[in-house]
Design a protein around this motif. Structure first.
Motif, PDB file in Angstrom:
ATOM      1  N   LEU A 123       0.780  -6.277  -7.653  1.00  0.00           N
ATOM      2  CA  LEU A 123      -0.380  -4.444  -8.315  1.00  0.00           C
ATOM      3  C   LEU A 123      -0.408  -3.451  -6.915  1.00  0.00           C
ATOM      4  O   LEU A 123       0.504  -1.975  -7.101  1.00  0.00           O
ATOM      5  N   TRP A 124      -0.241  -4.143  -5.565  1.00  0.00           N
ATOM      6  CA  TRP A 124       0.393  -3.079  -4.768  1.00  0.00           C
ATOM      7  C   TRP A 124       1.972  -2.308  -4.194  1.00  0.00           C
ATOM      8  O   TRP A 124       2.200  -1.229  -4.642  1.00  0.00           O
ATOM      9  N   TYR A 125       2.516  -3.126  -5.015  1.00  0.00           N
ATOM     10  CA  TYR A 125       4.103  -2.602  -4.539  1.00  0.00           C
ATOM     11  C   TYR A 125       4.471  -2.404  -6.368  1.00  0.00           C
ATOM     12  O   TYR A 125       5.420  -1.518  -6.003  1.00  0.00           O
ATOM     13  N   GLY A 126       3.575  -2.555  -6.527  1.00  0.00           N
ATOM     14  CA  GLY A 126       4.545  -2.504  -8.691  1.00  0.00           C
ATOM     15  C   GLY A 126       3.676  -1.475  -8.891  1.00  0.00           C
ATOM     16  O   GLY A 126       3.910   0.057  -9.876  1.00  0.00           O
ATOM     17  N   TRP A 127       2.513  -1.074  -8.328  1.00  0.00           N
ATOM     18  CA  TRP A 127       1.746   0.323  -8.650  1.00  0.00           C
ATOM     19  C   TRP A 127       0.952   0.945  -7.735  1.00  0.00           C
ATOM     20  O   TRP A 127       1.739   2.585  -7.940  1.00  0.00           O
ATOM     21  N   LEU A 128      -0.012   0.732  -6.631  1.00  0.00           N
ATOM     22  CA  LEU A 128      -0.036   1.719  -5.820  1.00  0.00           C
ATOM     23  C   LEU A 128       0.365   2.151  -4.785  1.00  0.00           C
ATOM     24  O   LEU A 128      -0.263   3.174  -4.507  1.00  0.00           O
ATOM     25  N   ARG A 129       1.303   1.009  -4.006  1.00  0.00           N
ATOM     26  CA  ARG A 129       2.344   2.028  -3.222  1.00  0.00           C
ATOM     27  C   ARG A 129       2.735   2.741  -3.843  1.00  0.00           C
ATOM     28  O   ARG A 129       3.507   3.426  -4.366  1.00  0.00           O
ATOM     29  N   ARG A 130       3.262   4.154  -2.840  1.00  0.00           N
ATOM     30  CA  ARG A 130       3.565   5.750  -2.807  1.00  0.00           C
ATOM     31  C   ARG A 130       4.804   5.247  -2.800  1.00  0.00           C
ATOM     32  O   ARG A 130       5.557   4.996  -1.943  1.00  0.00           O
ATOM     33  N   ARG A 131       5.553   6.118  -3.277  1.00  0.00           N
ATOM     34  CA  ARG A 131       7.369   6.259  -3.484  1.00  0.00           C
ATOM     35  C   ARG A 131       7.532   6.903  -2.387  1.00  0.00           C
ATOM     36  O   ARG A 131       6.808   8.036  -2.404  1.00  0.00           O
TER      37      ARG A 131
END
Length: 67
Positions: free
Chosen positions: A55-63
């Motif tokens: 979830l963190w690396y796929g969706w929540l982490r800012r690009r």
């Protein structure tokens, strides 16, 4: 390659995927064979950690903006 990119060795690339795979396997086996108590808690933790990492690396982490 840019200045910020570097080549990583095999262990550096595969360490965390292997750790997450082992956690998932332990969680699934614990869930399969447990009868309440510690086994269910172990299964829950072992299965939540890979889910939260995904979830963190796929969706929540800012690009980061491209340079």
């Amino acid at each position: 390659m840019s200045d910020q990119q570097q080549e990583l060795s095999g262990p550096a690339v595969w360490t965390w995927p292997v750790v997450l795979g082992v956690l998932t396997a332990v969680g699934l086996i614990a869930a399969l064979f447990s009868e309440d108590g510690f086994g269910d808690m172990l299964a829950g933790v072992c299965l939540w950690v890979p889910a939260l990492v995904g979830l963190w690396y796929g969706w929540l982490r800012r690009r980061r903006p491209a340079d």
